[in-house]
Design a protein around this motif. Structure first.
Motif, PDB file in Angstrom:
ATOM      1  N   GLU A 246       0.768  -1.123   0.074  1.00  0.00           N
ATOM      2  CA  GLU A 246      -0.060   0.146   0.048  1.00  0.00           C
ATOM      3  C   GLU A 246       0.914   1.244   0.004  1.00  0.00           C
ATOM      4  N   GLN A 247       2.052   1.277   0.757  1.00  0.00           N
ATOM      5  CA  GLN A 247       2.896   2.458   0.824  1.00  0.00           C
ATOM      6  C   GLN A 247       3.436   2.552  -0.716  1.00  0.00           C
ATOM      7  N   VAL A 248       3.934   1.484  -1.031  1.00  0.00           N
ATOM      8  CA  VAL A 248       4.308   1.797  -2.448  1.00  0.00           C
ATOM      9  C   VAL A 248       3.668   2.388  -3.375  1.00  0.00           C
ATOM     10  N   THR A 249       2.399   1.948  -3.428  1.00  0.00           N
ATOM     11  CA  THR A 249       1.250   2.371  -4.341  1.00  0.00           C
ATOM     12  C   THR A 249       1.146   4.104  -3.796  1.00  0.00           C
ATOM     13  N   ARG A 250       1.119   4.066  -2.715  1.00  0.00           N
ATOM     14  CA  ARG A 250       0.847   5.540  -2.247  1.00  0.00           C
ATOM     15  C   ARG A 250       1.849   6.518  -2.916  1.00  0.00           C
ATOM     16  N   VAL A 251       3.061   6.157  -2.731  1.00  0.00           N
ATOM     17  CA  VAL A 251       4.266   6.992  -3.115  1.00  0.00           C
ATOM     18  C   VAL A 251       3.990   7.111  -4.565  1.00  0.00           C
ATOM     19  N   LEU A 252       3.648   6.218  -5.272  1.00  0.00           N
ATOM     20  CA  LEU A 252       3.612   6.472  -6.845  1.00  0.00           C
ATOM     21  C   LEU A 252       2.434   7.201  -7.083  1.00  0.00           C
ATOM     22  N   LEU A 253       1.272   6.800  -6.426  1.00  0.00           N
ATOM     23  CA  LEU A 253       0.067   7.632  -6.568  1.00  0.00           C
ATOM     24  C   LEU A 253      -0.185   9.183  -6.443  1.00  0.00           C
ATOM     25  N   GLU A 254       0.562   9.404  -5.150  1.00  0.00           N
ATOM     26  CA  GLU A 254       0.408  10.790  -4.911  1.00  0.00           C
ATOM     27  C   GLU A 254       1.123  11.746  -5.886  1.00  0.00           C
ATOM     28  N   ARG A 255       2.093  11.171  -6.496  1.00  0.00           N
ATOM     29  CA  ARG A 255       2.774  11.937  -7.459  1.00  0.00           C
ATOM     30  C   ARG A 255       2.036  12.126  -8.839  1.00  0.00           C
ATOM     31  N   LEU A 256       1.120  11.224  -9.092  1.00  0.00           N
ATOM     32  CA  LEU A 256       0.441  10.959 -10.310  1.00  0.00           C
ATOM     33  C   LEU A 256      -1.043  11.720 -10.226  1.00  0.00           C
ATOM     34  N   ILE A 257      -1.518  12.047  -9.259  1.00  0.00           N
ATOM     35  CA  ILE A 257      -3.076  12.547  -9.003  1.00  0.00           C
ATOM     36  C   ILE A 257      -2.752  14.369  -9.157  1.00  0.00           C
ATOM     37  N   VAL A 258      -1.616  14.578  -9.018  1.00  0.00           N
ATOM     38  CA  VAL A 258      -1.677  16.123  -9.341  1.00  0.00           C
ATOM     39  C   VAL A 258      -1.260  16.460 -10.788  1.00  0.00           C
ATOM     40  N   HIS A 259      -1.279  17.829 -11.087  1.00  0.00           N
ATOM     41  CA  HIS A 259      -1.255  18.187 -12.279  1.00  0.00           C
ATOM     42  C   HIS A 259       0.224  17.762 -13.252  1.00  0.00           C
ATOM     43  N   GLN A 260      -0.108  17.735 -14.498  1.00  0.00           N
ATOM     44  CA  GLN A 260       1.286  17.464 -15.313  1.00  0.00           C
ATOM     45  C   GLN A 260       2.142  18.533 -15.000  1.00  0.00           C
ATOM     46  N   PRO A 261       3.583  18.261 -15.069  1.00  0.00           N
ATOM     47  CA  PRO A 261       4.087  16.992 -15.874  1.00  0.00           C
ATOM     48  C   PRO A 261       4.342  15.862 -14.863  1.00  0.00           C
ATOM     49  N   HIS A 262       4.483  14.822 -15.281  1.00  0.00           N
ATOM     50  CA  HIS A 262       4.745  13.407 -14.458  1.00  0.00           C
ATOM     51  C   HIS A 262       6.011  13.075 -15.097  1.00  0.00           C
ATOM     52  N   PRO A 263       7.102  12.617 -14.151  1.00  0.00           N
ATOM     53  CA  PRO A 263       8.305  11.984 -14.560  1.00  0.00           C
ATOM     54  C   PRO A 263       8.003  10.906 -15.672  1.00  0.00           C
ATOM     55  N   TRP A 264       8.671  10.552 -16.509  1.00  0.00           N
ATOM     56  CA  TRP A 264       8.599   9.758 -17.498  1.00  0.00           C
ATOM     57  C   TRP A 264       8.631   8.002 -16.836  1.00  0.00           C
ATOM     58  N   GLY A 265       9.953   8.224 -15.755  1.00  0.00           N
ATOM     59  CA  GLY A 265       9.942   6.957 -14.965  1.00  0.00           C
ATOM     60  C   GLY A 265       9.002   6.488 -14.247  1.00  0.00           C
ATOM     61  N   LEU A 266       8.137   7.466 -13.434  1.00  0.00           N
ATOM     62  CA  LEU A 266       7.078   7.198 -12.692  1.00  0.00           C
ATOM     63  C   LEU A 266       6.023   6.533 -13.448  1.00  0.00           C
ATOM     64  N   LEU A 267       5.760   7.238 -14.684  1.00  0.00           N
ATOM     65  CA  LEU A 267       4.664   6.646 -15.573  1.00  0.00           C
ATOM     66  C   LEU A 267       4.752   5.445 -15.818  1.00  0.00           C
ATOM     67  N   ILE A 268       5.988   4.949 -16.318  1.00  0.00           N
ATOM     68  CA  ILE A 268       6.135   3.488 -16.830  1.00  0.00           C
ATOM     69  C   ILE A 268       6.295   2.574 -15.671  1.00  0.00           C
ATOM     70  N   THR A 269       6.738   3.025 -14.382  1.00  0.00           N
ATOM     71  CA  THR A 269       6.727   2.181 -13.116  1.00  0.00           C
ATOM     72  C   THR A 269       5.207   1.767 -12.887  1.00  0.00           C
ATOM     73  N   PHE A 270       4.388   2.866 -12.900  1.00  0.00           N
ATOM     74  CA  PHE A 270       2.861   2.556 -12.566  1.00  0.00           C
ATOM     75  C   PHE A 270       2.153   1.607 -13.605  1.00  0.00           C
ATOM     76  N   ILE A 271       2.289   2.258 -14.751  1.00  0.00           N
ATOM     77  CA  ILE A 271       1.842   1.344 -15.740  1.00  0.00           C
ATOM     78  C   ILE A 271       2.325  -0.108 -15.928  1.00  0.00           C
ATOM     79  N   GLU A 272       3.619  -0.466 -15.454  1.00  0.00           N
ATOM     80  CA  GLU A 272       4.010  -1.889 -15.145  1.00  0.00           C
ATOM     81  C   GLU A 272       3.249  -2.439 -13.983  1.00  0.00           C
ATOM     82  N   LEU A 273       3.232  -1.721 -13.044  1.00  0.00           N
ATOM     83  CA  LEU A 273       2.570  -2.322 -11.765  1.00  0.00           C
ATOM     84  C   LEU A 273       1.139  -2.720 -11.773  1.00  0.00           C
TER      85      LEU A 273
END
Length: 261
Positions: free
Chosen positions: A181-208
């Motif tokens: 849950e904490q791994v998910t939180r760390v990724l998600l709280e960076r994605l729910i804000v406005h763009q831009p989103h780091p490229w590596g963050l996006l591919i990691t969450f997509i893979e997950l």
């Protein structure tokens, strides 16, 4: 919100592959073997807190076996510093430690041997450190460690690749639902804000969320309440490739069977 624009920066000579490209093979990108430029002294905090030398010894020999536990104690800031900073952990030390250990892990992977890349990635002193920190620190300390890892998920380079694999591996191998849950939180709280989103963050969450070995949709915390389920559904729709089979391939060959699961 301010962190994402900084971590989204990339060299002008680098072209970012579309993270939504179906079947994107990140490990085959030519840029993924190149290290990023580091403008700070990664070792300064480690030296100042007398961590560097015992850390070097442990990374070289996995000895003494008590070092990871002592390291957890070292990461807790002095009471006065903690009171002033509002946290009981030395966050700059954690950031330096995570980056230094990751750089050593990358160096180990570049030394070819007969064990294979997956075995090299999973079974070494660097991963021992990451696993121990995530398993033994309290939720506050673990949150700082996971954030330090997520800070390295930037443009295509070998740091982004390695730390993405570390984060996914920690999610996969942990039996503690709170860690997942904490791994998910760390990724998600960076994605729910406005763009831009780091490229590596996006591919990691997509893979997950896309790779079935992580069983993300079956995790209890993704469906614990209707509003949470709607949030994950909304983020997933915005991050997922358009084709159903569009999976991002982003691992050092993490093998679930090797985890004894």
């Amino acid at each position: 919100q301010m962190r994402n624009p900084i971590l989204s920066a990339f060299p002008r000579n680098v072209r970012l592959p579309d993270p939504l490209t179906p079947n994107l093979k990140v490990d085959l990108l030519p840029e993924i073997t190149h290290p990023p430029r580091i403008g700070c002294d990664v070792k300064e905090a480690l030296v100042r807190h007398s961590v560097l030398q015992p850390l070097k010894q442990y990374l070289a020999s996995r000895q003494p076996t008590s070092f990871p536990e002592k390291l957890c104690e070292k990461l807790r800031g002095a009471p006065v510093d903690a009171k002033m900073g509002g946290a009981k952990y030395d966050v700059p030390l954690i950031n330096s430690l995570v980056l230094h250990v990751g750089m050593q892990g990358i160096a180990k992977l570049q030394v070819k041997n007969d064990e294979g890349i997956a075995s090299q990635f999973q079974d070494n002193a660097c991963m021992d450190i990451f696993e121990h920190l995530v398993a033994k620190l309290d939720p506050e300390g673990r949150y700082y460690v996971l954030n330090a890892i997520a800070n390295q998920l930037r443009y295509p380079n070998n740091h982004t690749h390695y730390f993405s694999c570390v984060l996914l591996y920690l999610f996969l191998q942990s039996d503690d639902m709170f860690v997942k849950e904490q791994v998910t939180r760390v990724l998600l709280e960076r994605l729910i804000v406005h763009q831009p989103h780091p490229w590596g963050l996006l591919i990691t969450f997509i893979e997950l969320i896309k790779n079935p070995q992580y069983e993300f949709g079956r995790q209890p915390f993704t469906n614990c309440a209707p509003e949470i389920a709607r949030l994950f559904d909304s983020v997933a729709r915005s991050c997922m490739p358009t084709k159903e089979d569009g999976q991002v391939h982003m691992t050092y060959g993490i093998d679930k069977d090797k985890l004894g699961r």
